[in-house]
Enzyme design. Structure first.
Site, PDB file in Angstrom:
ATOM      1  N   LYS A   9       0.884  -1.322  -0.003  1.00 35.96           N
ATOM      2  CA  LYS A   9      -0.059   0.028  -0.089  1.00 35.96           C
ATOM      3  C   LYS A   9       1.034   1.121   0.084  1.00 35.96           C
ATOM      4  O   LYS A   9       1.990   1.273   0.654  1.00 35.96           O
ATOM      5  CB  LYS A   9      -0.794  -0.105   1.280  1.00 35.96           C
ATOM      6  CG  LYS A   9      -1.667   0.952   1.742  1.00 35.96           C
ATOM      7  CD  LYS A   9      -2.188   0.690   2.980  1.00 35.96           C
ATOM      8  CE  LYS A   9      -1.840   2.042   4.104  1.00 35.96           C
ATOM      9  NZ  LYS A   9      -2.227   3.314   3.577  1.00 35.96           N
ATOM     10  N   LYS A  22       7.402   0.719   1.682  1.00 39.75           N
ATOM     11  CA  LYS A  22       8.095  -0.053   0.592  1.00 39.75           C
ATOM     12  C   LYS A  22       9.311   0.711  -0.036  1.00 39.75           C
ATOM     13  O   LYS A  22      10.321  -0.045   0.263  1.00 39.75           O
ATOM     14  CB  LYS A  22       7.250   0.201  -0.810  1.00 39.75           C
ATOM     15  CG  LYS A  22       5.890  -0.535  -0.717  1.00 39.75           C
ATOM     16  CD  LYS A  22       5.174  -0.407  -2.141  1.00 39.75           C
ATOM     17  CE  LYS A  22       4.932   1.034  -2.499  1.00 39.75           C
ATOM     18  NZ  LYS A  22       3.986   1.614  -1.770  1.00 39.75           N
ATOM     19  N   LYS A  47       4.826   8.303  -7.802  1.00 41.89           N
ATOM     20  CA  LYS A  47       5.413   9.487  -6.922  1.00 41.89           C
ATOM     21  C   LYS A  47       6.791   9.749  -7.241  1.00 41.89           C
ATOM     22  O   LYS A  47       7.360  10.582  -6.681  1.00 41.89           O
ATOM     23  CB  LYS A  47       5.171   8.839  -5.318  1.00 41.89           C
ATOM     24  CG  LYS A  47       4.573   9.785  -4.350  1.00 41.89           C
ATOM     25  CD  LYS A  47       4.498   9.403  -2.850  1.00 41.89           C
ATOM     26  CE  LYS A  47       4.748   8.141  -2.729  1.00 41.89           C
ATOM     27  NZ  LYS A  47       4.864   7.788  -1.294  1.00 41.89           N
ATOM     28  N   ASP A  60      -1.634  -0.532  -4.385  1.00 42.44           N
ATOM     29  CA  ASP A  60      -2.869   0.004  -4.083  1.00 42.44           C
ATOM     30  C   ASP A  60      -3.930  -0.339  -5.248  1.00 42.44           C
ATOM     31  O   ASP A  60      -5.066  -0.883  -5.084  1.00 42.44           O
ATOM     32  CB  ASP A  60      -3.265   1.707  -3.663  1.00 42.44           C
ATOM     33  CG  ASP A  60      -2.368   1.939  -2.372  1.00 42.44           C
ATOM     34  OD1 ASP A  60      -3.090   2.181  -1.506  1.00 42.44           O
ATOM     35  OD2 ASP A  60      -0.999   1.909  -2.489  1.00 42.44           O
TER      36      ASP A  60
HETATM   37  P1  ADP Z   1       5.972   3.842   0.346  1.00 40.01           P
HETATM   38  O1  ADP Z   1       7.275   3.724  -0.597  1.00 40.01           O
HETATM   39  O2  ADP Z   1       5.261   2.445   0.719  1.00 40.01           O
HETATM   40  O3  ADP Z   1       4.951   4.907  -0.124  1.00 40.01           O
HETATM   41  P2  ADP Z   1       7.695   5.090   2.338  1.00 40.01           P
HETATM   42  O4  ADP Z   1       9.054   4.168   2.054  1.00 40.01           O
HETATM   43  O5  ADP Z   1       8.078   6.272   1.383  1.00 40.01           O
HETATM   44  O6  ADP Z   1       6.359   4.456   1.830  1.00 40.01           O
HETATM   45  O7  ADP Z   1       7.425   5.535   3.573  1.00 40.01           O
HETATM   46  C1  ADP Z   1       6.663   6.302   4.225  1.00 40.01           C
HETATM   47  C2  ADP Z   1       7.203   7.212   5.333  1.00 40.01           C
HETATM   48  O8  ADP Z   1       7.081   6.058   6.583  1.00 40.01           O
HETATM   49  C3  ADP Z   1       8.522   7.683   5.265  1.00 40.01           C
HETATM   50  O9  ADP Z   1       8.412   8.892   5.898  1.00 40.01           O
HETATM   51  C4  ADP Z   1       9.122   6.689   6.064  1.00 40.01           C
HETATM   52  O10 ADP Z   1      10.434   7.298   6.535  1.00 40.01           O
HETATM   53  C5  ADP Z   1       8.504   6.064   7.084  1.00 40.01           C
HETATM   54  N1  ADP Z   1       8.895   4.785   7.571  1.00 40.01           N
HETATM   55  C6  ADP Z   1       8.691   3.542   6.821  1.00 40.01           C
HETATM   56  N2  ADP Z   1       8.974   2.559   7.410  1.00 40.01           N
HETATM   57  C7  ADP Z   1       9.344   2.937   8.716  1.00 40.01           C
HETATM   58  C8  ADP Z   1       9.983   2.433   9.971  1.00 40.01           C
HETATM   59  N3  ADP Z   1      10.120   1.134   9.900  1.00 40.01           N
HETATM   60  N4  ADP Z   1      10.276   3.393  11.074  1.00 40.01           N
HETATM   61  C9  ADP Z   1      10.194   4.551  10.702  1.00 40.01           C
HETATM   62  N5  ADP Z   1       9.394   5.157   9.734  1.00 40.01           N
HETATM   63  C10 ADP Z   1       9.321   4.414   8.840  1.00 40.01           C
HETATM   64 MG    MG Z   2       7.596   4.607  -2.441  1.00 38.72          MG
END
Ligand code: ADP
Ligand code: MG
Length: 296
Positions: A17, A22, A48, A134
């Protein structure tokens, strides 16, 4: 003499999601693999287009779709940029909001690289696709459907929306499993700190016939690293969190046996979630004792 043995390139897709972690998880995996001397490409497949930022000091790179809009002919090397430890970074990009299919970038980039034999030329060990899960339109299924990825993993927390997205992914994998599609390696459980988060995600993995690869805690170390535009592996290499990512990267790198998962029907999934919801509420209001969790 002069004959180069072509080595095996392992292609892995990581779904989940939006906002579930990710890109953070994928970048830490590629960073950990690069530390071990592997040649890795991280392929961002989220409109994104921020998958590879923390491998490049927080900087964005031009996407494949943007580049194609600007130039009539695109060379693969126009859209491949190196980051931390020489990791190759690519962002598929997306269409203008509301126009066209977001999977287009993935299809286009994969085709371009295939034609120009880029993976072989770069002598890669791993290509890791970071895919938004998603939406389950055809474009997003490309790494699974076309058999591009060999193993698929999903990043999920114990929240229902995230589990719902993983269950949808399992449906997609199940659907294409008879026609050479990719199979499921397992679940990367992210942000597993809340009480019962582990039990919930374990139960989901058990019910859908898969496994948990690693439990990644939610950690301020990750936030701090991100604020510096870096992965935890780069910014905080001696922390516990970095060790968790290294352990996960090793399991993924050595993973061989992927399976067809057993996704839940939507009604089953809702019932399952409602049961956990009732249980957690009862715990909060102290109407039942924790031992009863065993009877769920
Ligand atoms: P996605 O790629 O799934 O959209 P992101 O990797 O960009 O999500 O993560 C979304 C937010 O959550 C970011 O700000 C990231 O730093 C935070 N985040 C993800 N995993 C963790 C974790 N294990 N501990 C703290 N923050 C996290
Ligand atoms: Mg991402």
């Amino acid at each position: 003499m002069g004959v180069k043995m072509s080595k095996k390139i392992t292609q892995i897709a990581i779904y989940g999601k939006g906002g579930i972690g990710k890109s953070t998880t994928t970048s830490n995996i590629t960073a950990a693999l690069s530390e071990q001397g592997y040649k890795v490409m991280q392929f961002g497949c989220d409109p994104k287009s921020d998958s590879t930022n923390t491998l490049r000091d927080g900087k964005y790179i031009p996407t494949v779709l943007d580049t194609l809009r600007e130039k009539s002919s695109v060379k693969a090397h126009d859209v491949i940029f190196q980051g931390f430890n020489g990791i190759y970074c690519v962002e598929a990009g997306g269409p203008a909001p509301g126009v066209g299919c977001a999977g287009r970038g993935i299809i286009t980039a994969v085709e371009l690289f295939k034609q120009q034999k880029v993976f072989e030329e770069l002598d890669l060990d791993y290509v890791i696709y970071d895919v938004l899960g998603d939406v389950v339109c055809g474009g997003f299924a490309v790494p699974i459907r076309e058999g591009i990825a060999e193993h698929v993993f999903t990043v999920s927390s114990a929240d229902f929306m995230s589990i719902y997205a993983s269950n949808n992914l399992f449906k997609g994998i199940h659907k294409y499993s008879n026609s050479g599609g990719a199979l499921l390696g397992g679940v990367i459980a992210n942000s597993i700190n809340a009480p019962y988060a582990r039990e919930i995600i374990d139960d989901f993995a058990h019910k859908t016939n898969t496994q948990i690869m690693e439990y990644v805690p939610r950690s301020v170390t990750v936030t701090q690293s991100e604020l510096q535009g870096k992965t935890t592996i780069e910014a905080a290499p001696n922390t516990k969190q970095a060790e968790v990512y290294r352990s996960l990267a090793n399991k993924i790198a050595n993973h061989t046996e992927s399976k067809v998962p057993s996704p839940l029907e939507i009604s089953e999934l809702r019932e399952w979630a409602a049961k956990w919801g009732d249980y957690l509420l009862a715990l909060e209001t102290s109407t039942i004792k924790p031992e009863l969790a065993a009877n769920l």
